[in-house]
Design a protein around this motif. Structure first.
Motif, PDB file in Angstrom:
ATOM      1  N   LYS A   1       0.966  -1.155  -0.110  1.00 47.90           N
ATOM      2  CA  LYS A   1      -0.091   0.074  -0.121  1.00 47.90           C
ATOM      3  C   LYS A   1       0.838   1.310  -0.006  1.00 47.90           C
ATOM      4  N   PRO A   2       1.868   1.358   0.874  1.00 45.76           N
ATOM      5  CA  PRO A   2       2.525   2.512   0.826  1.00 45.76           C
ATOM      6  C   PRO A   2       3.262   2.835  -0.576  1.00 45.76           C
ATOM      7  N   THR A   3       3.856   1.896  -0.929  1.00 42.85           N
ATOM      8  CA  THR A   3       4.463   2.010  -2.426  1.00 42.85           C
ATOM      9  C   THR A   3       3.645   2.294  -3.638  1.00 42.85           C
ATOM     10  N   GLY A   4       2.493   2.078  -3.382  1.00 40.53           N
ATOM     11  CA  GLY A   4       1.393   2.125  -4.600  1.00 40.53           C
ATOM     12  C   GLY A   4       1.185   0.976  -5.487  1.00 40.53           C
ATOM     13  N   ALA A   5       1.863  -0.244  -5.156  1.00 48.65           N
ATOM     14  CA  ALA A   5       1.811  -1.398  -6.151  1.00 48.65           C
ATOM     15  C   ALA A   5       0.464  -1.992  -5.967  1.00 48.65           C
ATOM     16  N   ALA A   6      -0.342  -2.060  -4.844  1.00 46.93           N
ATOM     17  CA  ALA A   6      -1.586  -2.476  -4.756  1.00 46.93           C
ATOM     18  C   ALA A   6      -2.468  -1.771  -5.579  1.00 46.93           C
ATOM     19  N   ALA A   7      -2.431  -0.240  -5.377  1.00 42.30           N
ATOM     20  CA  ALA A   7      -3.305   0.466  -6.232  1.00 42.30           C
ATOM     21  C   ALA A   7      -3.187   0.382  -7.687  1.00 42.30           C
ATOM     22  N   ALA A   8      -1.682   0.023  -8.235  1.00 44.26           N
ATOM     23  CA  ALA A   8      -1.504  -0.092  -9.407  1.00 44.26           C
ATOM     24  C   ALA A   8      -1.991  -1.122 -10.256  1.00 44.26           C
ATOM     25  N   VAL A   9      -1.933  -2.359  -9.368  1.00 47.02           N
ATOM     26  CA  VAL A   9      -2.610  -3.454  -9.696  1.00 47.02           C
ATOM     27  C   VAL A   9      -4.043  -3.237  -9.939  1.00 47.02           C
ATOM     28  N   GLN A  10      -4.815  -2.761  -8.975  1.00 52.94           N
ATOM     29  CA  GLN A  10      -6.132  -2.640  -9.059  1.00 52.94           C
ATOM     30  C   GLN A  10      -6.621  -1.618 -10.358  1.00 52.94           C
ATOM     31  N   SER A  11      -5.677  -0.529 -10.460  1.00 56.04           N
ATOM     32  CA  SER A  11      -6.043   0.216 -11.781  1.00 56.04           C
ATOM     33  C   SER A  11      -5.674  -0.322 -12.770  1.00 56.04           C
ATOM     34  N   LYS A  12      -4.842  -1.146 -13.154  1.00 54.51           N
ATOM     35  CA  LYS A  12      -4.651  -1.887 -14.379  1.00 54.51           C
ATOM     36  C   LYS A  12      -5.585  -3.045 -14.515  1.00 54.51           C
ATOM     37  N   THR A  13      -6.377  -3.506 -13.541  1.00 52.82           N
ATOM     38  CA  THR A  13      -7.292  -4.578 -13.749  1.00 52.82           C
ATOM     39  C   THR A  13      -8.719  -4.173 -13.323  1.00 52.82           C
ATOM     40  N   SER A  14      -8.841  -2.931 -13.548  1.00 48.73           N
ATOM     41  CA  SER A  14     -10.179  -2.166 -13.046  1.00 48.73           C
ATOM     42  C   SER A  14     -11.456  -2.871 -13.858  1.00 48.73           C
ATOM     43  N   ASN A  15     -11.376  -3.701 -15.170  1.00 53.25           N
ATOM     44  CA  ASN A  15     -12.403  -3.947 -15.732  1.00 53.25           C
ATOM     45  C   ASN A  15     -12.508  -5.533 -15.573  1.00 53.25           C
ATOM     46  N   PHE A  16     -11.835  -5.794 -14.465  1.00 53.78           N
ATOM     47  CA  PHE A  16     -11.853  -7.393 -14.213  1.00 53.78           C
ATOM     48  C   PHE A  16     -12.259  -7.566 -12.799  1.00 53.78           C
ATOM     49  N   GLY A  17     -12.947  -8.373 -12.398  1.00 50.19           N
ATOM     50  CA  GLY A  17     -13.287  -8.914 -10.988  1.00 50.19           C
ATOM     51  C   GLY A  17     -14.699  -8.630 -10.470  1.00 50.19           C
TER      52      GLY A  17
END
Length: 97
Positions: free
Chosen positions: A80-96
């Motif tokens: 979360k602090p590095t932004g890795a989790a947010a980046a994964v969520q934004s890249k896969t926003s049309n899935f899930g």
């Protein structure tokens, strides 16, 4: 041969990213926590199954709890602090879900 402990650590750190792929950004934190617990349980059962050569025992619960604790810790302490989790969520926003 690779030690199973290192594989467990890597899998536990990657679990929050897997939850990020499975869920959408707008999914509530409660649903994400349930998905995290489910993925941790599946990982724990699989690891206990592999370690005991096909027998699932009480070690599966211990493995699942370990995966959950490490996954939550890695999410809040690193991903979360590095932004890795947010980046994964934004890249896969049309899935899930």
């Amino acid at each position: 041969m690779i030690d199973i402990t290192w594989i467990q650590l890597v899998v536990a750190v990657v679990i929050p990213l897997i939850v990020g792929v499975i869920t959408k950004e707008v999914t509530s934190a409660g649903v994400k926590a349930v998905v995290l617990a489910a993925v941790s349980a599946i990982s724990g059962i699989a690891t206990a199954y592999i370690n005991s050569k096909g027998v699932v025992s009480e070690a599966a619960l211990q493995e699942a709890v370990t995966y959950f604790i490490v996954a939550v810790g890695s999410y809040y302490g690193f991903l979360k602090p590095t932004g890795a989790a947010a980046a994964v969520q934004s890249k896969t926003s049309n899935f899930g879900i």
